[in-house]
Structure formats: structure tokens, C-alpha cells
Design an enzyme around this catalytic site. Sequence first.
Site, PDB file in Angstrom:
ATOM      1  N   THR A 253     -35.966   5.089  26.821  1.00 55.17           N
ATOM      2  CA  THR A 253     -35.340   5.122  28.146  1.00 55.17           C
ATOM      3  C   THR A 253     -35.870   3.965  28.980  1.00 55.17           C
ATOM      4  O   THR A 253     -37.071   3.730  29.040  1.00 55.17           O
ATOM      5  CB  THR A 253     -35.629   6.467  28.830  1.00 55.17           C
TER       6      THR A 253
ATOM      7  N   GLY B 203     -44.389  -9.416  28.600  1.00 54.51           N
ATOM      8  CA  GLY B 203     -44.477 -10.652  27.826  1.00 54.51           C
ATOM      9  C   GLY B 203     -45.009 -10.413  26.422  1.00 54.51           C
ATOM     10  O   GLY B 203     -44.541 -11.007  25.445  1.00 54.51           O
ATOM     11  N   THR B 204     -45.989  -9.545  26.310  1.00 56.07           N
ATOM     12  CA  THR B 204     -46.604  -9.296  25.011  1.00 56.07           C
ATOM     13  C   THR B 204     -45.591  -8.712  24.026  1.00 56.07           C
ATOM     14  O   THR B 204     -45.482  -9.159  22.882  1.00 56.07           O
ATOM     15  CB  THR B 204     -47.816  -8.351  25.168  1.00 56.07           C
TER      16      THR B 204
ATOM     17  N   CYS C 167     -63.941 -11.921  26.952  1.00 57.22           N
ATOM     18  CA  CYS C 167     -65.170 -11.163  26.788  1.00 57.22           C
ATOM     19  C   CYS C 167     -64.954 -10.158  25.661  1.00 57.22           C
ATOM     20  O   CYS C 167     -64.401  -9.082  25.867  1.00 57.22           O
ATOM     21  CB  CYS C 167     -65.524 -10.446  28.076  1.00 57.22           C
TER      22      CYS C 167
ATOM     23  N   ASN D  77     -50.930 -20.996  29.959  1.00 56.94           N
ATOM     24  CA  ASN D  77     -51.465 -20.135  31.000  1.00 56.94           C
ATOM     25  C   ASN D  77     -52.857 -20.539  31.464  1.00 56.94           C
ATOM     26  O   ASN D  77     -53.267 -20.196  32.561  1.00 56.94           O
ATOM     27  CB  ASN D  77     -51.483 -18.680  30.517  1.00 56.94           C
TER      28      ASN D  77
ATOM     29  N   GLN E  23     -45.375 -18.088  31.821  1.00 52.11           N
ATOM     30  CA  GLN E  23     -45.973 -18.784  32.967  1.00 52.11           C
ATOM     31  C   GLN E  23     -44.976 -19.694  33.673  1.00 52.11           C
ATOM     32  O   GLN E  23     -45.210 -20.118  34.803  1.00 52.11           O
ATOM     33  CB  GLN E  23     -47.174 -19.637  32.508  1.00 52.11           C
TER      34      GLN E  23
ATOM     35  N   SER F 238     -42.011 -12.338  31.683  1.00 48.02           N
ATOM     36  CA  SER F 238     -42.722 -11.133  32.109  1.00 48.02           C
ATOM     37  C   SER F 238     -42.681 -10.988  33.625  1.00 48.02           C
ATOM     38  O   SER F 238     -43.022 -11.919  34.356  1.00 48.02           O
ATOM     39  CB  SER F 238     -44.175 -11.211  31.633  1.00 48.02           C
ATOM     40  N   GLY F 239     -42.273  -9.802  34.094  1.00 50.40           N
ATOM     41  CA  GLY F 239     -42.065  -9.577  35.519  1.00 50.40           C
ATOM     42  C   GLY F 239     -43.290  -9.772  36.401  1.00 50.40           C
ATOM     43  O   GLY F 239     -43.200 -10.348  37.480  1.00 50.40           O
ATOM     44  N   HIS F 240     -44.453  -9.307  35.922  1.00 51.39           N
ATOM     45  CA  HIS F 240     -45.598  -9.289  36.853  1.00 51.39           C
ATOM     46  C   HIS F 240     -46.183 -10.669  37.135  1.00 51.39           C
ATOM     47  O   HIS F 240     -47.055 -10.815  37.991  1.00 51.39           O
ATOM     48  CB  HIS F 240     -46.675  -8.305  36.382  1.00 51.39           C
TER      49      HIS F 240
HETATM   50  C1  LIG Z   1     -49.424 -13.049  30.837  1.00 52.15           C
HETATM   51  C2  LIG Z   1     -48.915 -13.767  29.643  1.00 52.15           C
HETATM   52  C3  LIG Z   1     -48.423 -13.066  28.535  1.00 52.15           C
HETATM   53  C4  LIG Z   1     -48.474 -11.566  28.440  1.00 52.15           C
HETATM   54  O1  LIG Z   1     -47.547 -10.956  29.281  1.00 52.15           O
HETATM   55  P1  LIG Z   1     -47.757  -9.396  29.671  1.00 52.15           P
HETATM   56  O2  LIG Z   1     -46.527  -9.062  30.442  1.00 52.15           O
HETATM   57  O3  LIG Z   1     -48.997  -9.348  30.501  1.00 52.15           O
HETATM   58  O4  LIG Z   1     -47.865  -8.638  28.414  1.00 52.15           O
HETATM   59  C5  LIG Z   1     -47.927 -13.796  27.473  1.00 52.15           C
HETATM   60  N1  LIG Z   1     -47.903 -15.131  27.485  1.00 52.15           N
HETATM   61  C6  LIG Z   1     -48.355 -15.838  28.542  1.00 52.15           C
HETATM   62  C7  LIG Z   1     -48.290 -17.323  28.518  1.00 52.15           C
HETATM   63  C8  LIG Z   1     -48.885 -15.188  29.651  1.00 52.15           C
HETATM   64  O5  LIG Z   1     -49.361 -15.887  30.679  1.00 52.15           O
END
Ligand SMILES: *Cc1c(COP(=O)(O)O)cnc(C)c1O
Length: 396
Positions: A237, A71-72, A325, A151, A179, A199-201
Site C-alpha cells: 500500500t 533512494g536506497t 562509524c 553526496n 543529491q 529521494s524525497g527527504h
Molecule cells: C541519501 C542518499 C541515498 C539514500 O537515500 P535514502 O532515501 O536515504 O535511502 C542514496 N544515494 C545518495 C547519493 C544519497 O545522498
Amino acid sequence: MRRVYMDNAATTRITEPVLQAMLPYLTEIYGNPSSVHSFGREARKALEAARLQVANAINADSREIYFTAGGTESDNWALRGTAYALREQGNHIITSSIEHHAVLHTCQQLEREGFRVTYLPVSEDGFISPDDLEKAICPETILISVMTANNEIGTIQPVREIGAIAKAHGIRFHTDAVQAVGAIPINVKEMNVDLLSLSGHKFHAPKGVGALYVRSGIRLQRLIQGGAQERTQRAGTENLASIIAMGKAIELATADLAAKFASVAALRDRLMDGILRSIPECRINGSREQRLPGNCNISFKYLEGESLLLSLDIKGIAVSSGSACTSGSVDPSHVLLAIGLPLEVARGSLRFSLNEENTIEEIDYVLQTLSVVVQRLRNMSPSAPDELKSDEAFSL
Ligand SMILES: *Cc1c(COP(=O)(O)O)cnc(C)c1O
């Protein structure tokens, strides 16, 4: 000890079908998708199948999907790629004050490079105002970036309306849907969106893989130079196994979305209503109606979110405080300050983020534990009024 994970907005676990889908690509099918031999062709075929899975999940064409490292990166690429590509056309960007840091910090960097950024304020529920957006638009505006769903507080923006405004003014529109994917229906055509990050995770794929939807005809500057991967737009790659996993995961996450939404929202409401019923002096943050199904963000007055988080952690419960933090000191969340919470209330906030793997039993365990922990901490809190303190001996 019992362990309860309620931090699914931070990340999710890889589920069994997703793991099974990716495993062969770590062992047997290890060719480089750019290689011309059969090993490479096999990998290439799987890569393109995953691209189609991602495209289908958001009603895009597979040629509009570019794989990234998450996502970043997708947010960085959408913003900086647009800024650099359209520099001749204008230098003004509009975003919201409650974006993820992947957007906000990128905007701040662009400001240092000479771009001008308007950060739209939000209502107490976390909505930007389409009126404010209209007023912020000027001839130099080249990009509007507003997240689909927040988020921290779960508020879902009127993305379709925002997209329509952008379109009417001929301004490019990006949305961070990290999200939202897998939680609510995402349709890039209905949303009038030009660029969309995912973002996959956040939906059971591995960490470190994501995608950027780029509407066909949209020109972006490349951020990563090198080989000709991703139709020459994003070198390196491909993270093949993770991309395969993301394809499988997005297919599973977007199937039966209405039923999943209803059941996760029911869990969330049980938690929210339970907290409001059993604990005095707390407030829900974010919209109650236009809200992600799994998000429950609550401020507990007279408490530090950080102490509450640590006390819950001791009981095996994982949540987030939303605060960053930075170098040892705890900064309250910029989102909670933007919706108008006083500093000390923002500091006393927690985010519980649920998904379809959480259970009623977990909710009830959290409710039970939380009311005891909050009472204990309030008994020790110098700011809590006497009538909130209790002499009852608690044991857990
Ligand atoms: C988690 C998140 C990201 C960042 O995604 P990553 O895959 O962890 O780099 C960006 N935007 C939102 C709204 C998120 O919740």
C-alpha cells in the site's frame, strides 16, 4: 544557544507548504488508492497527480515513475532488478568507486551472487573518465551505474556523456540522482538515462519516500512481491501522504532552479573562501567548477574530523565528517580515499552542506567559530608542526 544546520546532504527539514500539502492525507483523505469506493478513488487521484509532479520535474512521462521507500530502495531495485532481468544476457556491471553505499553494497552483494563488477577509479576532483568507461565495456556488460552528483564531495559527473556511451553500446544506464534533484536541472531525456533514483527527504519531503524513473520499455525484476500496486511492479500500500508531500516538494525544489543555484553557491563560496583565507593547511575536496551548489568538503590537516565535528556540535553547528562509524572504529570515507587523499588527511575532513535556508549570518558565525576551534585542536594535536600552534588565548 544558536543552532546552525549545515548537513542538508544528510537530510532536510519538511517545509511549511510541503507539510500543508500532506496533512489532509493523514486525516481526511485516508482511503487506500487500490479501493474502488469514493475514498479510494480520491486517494488514487492524488497519487497520480503526485506521480505527474515527479515526472514533470525530470522531464519523464508519469508512467515511467515508480514510488519507492527512498533512494536506497530505488538504487537496489535499479541494480538488482536489472541484474536479475538481464542475467541471460551477461553478468558484468560497471560503476564508480565513489558511489553511495546503497549502490556499492548492492554491487558487492551481486558479486557474491556471481556477477562481476568493475569499479571505475576517479580523478583527484572525483570524475570518472569516459575513456576508462569505454575500456571497461565488454560483451557481458549489462549495466552502467554512475551517480549524477556525489553526496560527499559534490562533484557532478558528465552524465550526458556517460549516457551517450552507454547508449552507443546498447547498455542500460542507471544514475543515482539523489543529491542532484532540486540542486541542478535533471532531464532524463537529455541525460540518456534509463533508470534514475531520487529521494524525497533530500529536498524537503519526509524521510522514507522516493522514486525510481524507469524508461518505458525497460524490463526490471520486481524486488517486492505482493499486491498489484505501482502497475504490479512494486507491491505494498502506497505511502500516500509522503508521496503527496514529495510531489509538492519536487515541484517547489525544481522551480526557479537557476536563481536558487546562484544564491546557494554564493553562500557556499563565502564559506569556502572564508575557510581558505582564515585557516592555514586545509584543502577543498571535489571539483570547484562542476560542483553541487551547497557542497563544501574540506580537509583540515593535523586534525581528526570527528573531534572537529563534536567541537562544532557543542557550538550548535551541525556538519558531517563523511566517515562511517562501523563498530566503534572510524573508517575514513571511501570517496576521499578514492580521490587520492592520504589516510590521515581523509580522516581530517568535514562536509558542510548548505541549502537555500542557510544565511550569510550563519556562514559568518561558522567561519568565526571554526577558526577558533581548529586552532584549539591543532594546539593539542601531536602531529601539528609548532609553527601552526598558537599561544593566543582563545575564548568562545
Ligand atoms: C541519501 C542518499 C541515498 C539514500 O537515500 P535514502 O532515501 O536515504 O535511502 C542514496 N544515494 C545518495 C547519493 C544519497 O545522498
